[in-house]
Write a protein that holds these residues in place. Structure first.
Motif, PDB file in Angstrom:
ATOM      1  N   PRO A  15       0.738  -1.215  -0.181  1.00  0.00           N
ATOM      2  CA  PRO A  15      -0.084  -0.035  -0.022  1.00  0.00           C
ATOM      3  C   PRO A  15       0.967   1.129  -0.090  1.00  0.00           C
ATOM      4  O   PRO A  15       2.136   1.555   0.438  1.00  0.00           O
ATOM      5  N   PRO A  16       0.340   2.387  -0.497  1.00  0.00           N
ATOM      6  CA  PRO A  16       1.129   3.797  -0.390  1.00  0.00           C
ATOM      7  C   PRO A  16       1.144   3.938   1.237  1.00  0.00           C
ATOM      8  O   PRO A  16       0.545   3.365   2.021  1.00  0.00           O
ATOM      9  N   PRO A  17       2.440   4.725   1.205  1.00  0.00           N
ATOM     10  CA  PRO A  17       2.556   5.084   2.553  1.00  0.00           C
ATOM     11  C   PRO A  17       1.520   5.807   3.215  1.00  0.00           C
ATOM     12  O   PRO A  17       0.593   6.612   2.722  1.00  0.00           O
ATOM     13  N   GLU A  18       1.492   5.632   4.529  1.00  0.00           N
ATOM     14  CA  GLU A  18       0.346   6.344   5.381  1.00  0.00           C
ATOM     15  C   GLU A  18       0.449   7.748   5.214  1.00  0.00           C
ATOM     16  O   GLU A  18       1.410   8.456   5.637  1.00  0.00           O
ATOM     17  N   PRO A  19      -0.526   8.573   4.715  1.00  0.00           N
ATOM     18  CA  PRO A  19      -0.605   9.916   4.500  1.00  0.00           C
ATOM     19  C   PRO A  19      -0.813  10.723   5.833  1.00  0.00           C
ATOM     20  O   PRO A  19      -1.349   9.811   6.947  1.00  0.00           O
ATOM     21  N   GLU A  20      -0.334  11.883   6.095  1.00  0.00           N
ATOM     22  CA  GLU A  20      -0.470  12.526   7.387  1.00  0.00           C
ATOM     23  C   GLU A  20      -2.159  12.682   7.503  1.00  0.00           C
ATOM     24  O   GLU A  20      -2.681  12.800   6.620  1.00  0.00           O
ATOM     25  N   PRO A  21      -2.500  12.744   8.721  1.00  0.00           N
ATOM     26  CA  PRO A  21      -4.005  12.842   8.784  1.00  0.00           C
ATOM     27  C   PRO A  21      -4.247  14.100   8.380  1.00  0.00           C
ATOM     28  O   PRO A  21      -3.827  15.097   8.527  1.00  0.00           O
ATOM     29  N   ALA A  22      -5.588  13.841   7.474  1.00  0.00           N
ATOM     30  CA  ALA A  22      -6.375  15.216   6.766  1.00  0.00           C
ATOM     31  C   ALA A  22      -7.027  16.053   7.863  1.00  0.00           C
ATOM     32  O   ALA A  22      -7.395  17.030   7.688  1.00  0.00           O
ATOM     33  N   PHE A  23      -7.210  15.161   8.902  1.00  0.00           N
ATOM     34  CA  PHE A  23      -8.117  15.725   9.983  1.00  0.00           C
ATOM     35  C   PHE A  23      -7.235  16.051  11.184  1.00  0.00           C
ATOM     36  O   PHE A  23      -6.677  15.061  11.684  1.00  0.00           O
ATOM     37  N   PRO A  24      -7.507  17.134  11.885  1.00  0.00           N
ATOM     38  CA  PRO A  24      -6.600  17.247  12.928  1.00  0.00           C
ATOM     39  C   PRO A  24      -6.877  16.005  14.195  1.00  0.00           C
ATOM     40  O   PRO A  24      -8.230  16.100  14.100  1.00  0.00           O
ATOM     41  N   GLU A  25      -6.088  15.750  15.001  1.00  0.00           N
ATOM     42  CA  GLU A  25      -6.389  14.565  16.110  1.00  0.00           C
ATOM     43  C   GLU A  25      -7.123  15.647  17.107  1.00  0.00           C
ATOM     44  O   GLU A  25      -6.865  16.871  17.255  1.00  0.00           O
ATOM     45  N   PRO A  26      -8.028  15.000  17.996  1.00  0.00           N
ATOM     46  CA  PRO A  26      -8.727  15.971  18.802  1.00  0.00           C
ATOM     47  C   PRO A  26      -7.848  16.502  19.587  1.00  0.00           C
ATOM     48  O   PRO A  26      -8.319  17.768  20.043  1.00  0.00           O
ATOM     49  N   ASP A  27      -6.789  16.006  20.165  1.00  0.00           N
ATOM     50  CA  ASP A  27      -5.723  16.766  21.132  1.00  0.00           C
ATOM     51  C   ASP A  27      -5.178  17.902  20.663  1.00  0.00           C
ATOM     52  O   ASP A  27      -4.518  18.728  21.052  1.00  0.00           O
ATOM     53  N   ARG A  28      -5.087  17.979  19.449  1.00  0.00           N
ATOM     54  CA  ARG A  28      -4.553  18.809  18.655  1.00  0.00           C
ATOM     55  C   ARG A  28      -5.413  20.262  18.383  1.00  0.00           C
ATOM     56  O   ARG A  28      -4.978  21.276  17.864  1.00  0.00           O
ATOM     57  N   VAL A  29      -6.593  20.093  18.507  1.00  0.00           N
ATOM     58  CA  VAL A  29      -7.607  21.041  18.099  1.00  0.00           C
ATOM     59  C   VAL A  29      -7.225  22.286  19.265  1.00  0.00           C
ATOM     60  O   VAL A  29      -7.280  22.061  20.476  1.00  0.00           O
TER      61      VAL A  29
END
Length: 182
Positions: A122-136
């Motif tokens: 599979p292609p490498p895991e992309p960076e999350p397109a959505f911020p993690e809840p603790d990063r909001v």
């Protein structure tokens, strides 16, 4: 001439024996692969998928903790995990072949190559397109001390209501609030 007939019979018997042995080894490989499956789990443990040896999704588990995530993020995790699980199938097949048919057989090499093209890495895991809840981070007025305190806006002036007119009471109305027929 009898020697050549006997030699031909021995050669045919030898081929038949090798074909039967190969068929038995490949049947053992097929039987072994039939019960195999691959399971992958997300890093945070919210999604788990299981695929069978043909790459078909057999089980999907989404934890209750995924309820706080966006559905687009959860579905992307599911698809990425299915691809990761499918990419492990050629390795599983190679291991089963080593134990049943051997790796020197050209047909075995071709089967593994076909599995690798069907289930690529599979292609490498992309960076999350959505911020993690603790990063909001919420920026509220109290977070910025340079901003003067907000005063509520003045209330809009109230316009005077026109006086309500009352209807004169008439005894002929039988307490219904007015005449029935006009």
């Amino acid at each position: 001439m009898p020697d050549s007939i006997d030699a031909s019979d021995a050669m045919i018997d030898n081929w038949t024996k090798r074909l039967e042995e190969n068929a038995a080894r490949y049947q053992a490989l097929a039987d072994r692969m039939q019960g195999q499956s691959v399971t992958e789990r997300s890093k945070d443990g919210t999604v788990q998928v299981t695929v069978d040896s043909r790459g078909l999704l057999k089980n999907l588990v989404i934890a209750e903790t995924a309820a706080g995530k966006r559905m687009a993020e959860v579905s992307a995790q599911v698809m990425q995990l299915v691809q990761r699980a499918q990419a492990r199938i050629p390795e599983l097949l190679q291991q089963a072949m080593t134990e049943t048919t051997g790796t020197g057989d050209q047909a075995a090499v071709e089967i593994v190559r076909e599995a690798q093209s069907t289930f690529p890495e599979p292609p490498p895991e992309p960076e999350p397109a959505f911020p993690e809840p603790d990063r909001v981070r919420r920026f509220l007025p109290e977070d910025n001390e340079e901003q003067p305190p907000r005063t509520p806006p003045p209330a809009p002036p109230q316009q005077p209501q026109p006086p309500r007119r009352r209807r004169p009471v008439d005894d002929d109305d039988d307490d219904f609030g007015g005449p029935i027929l006009s």
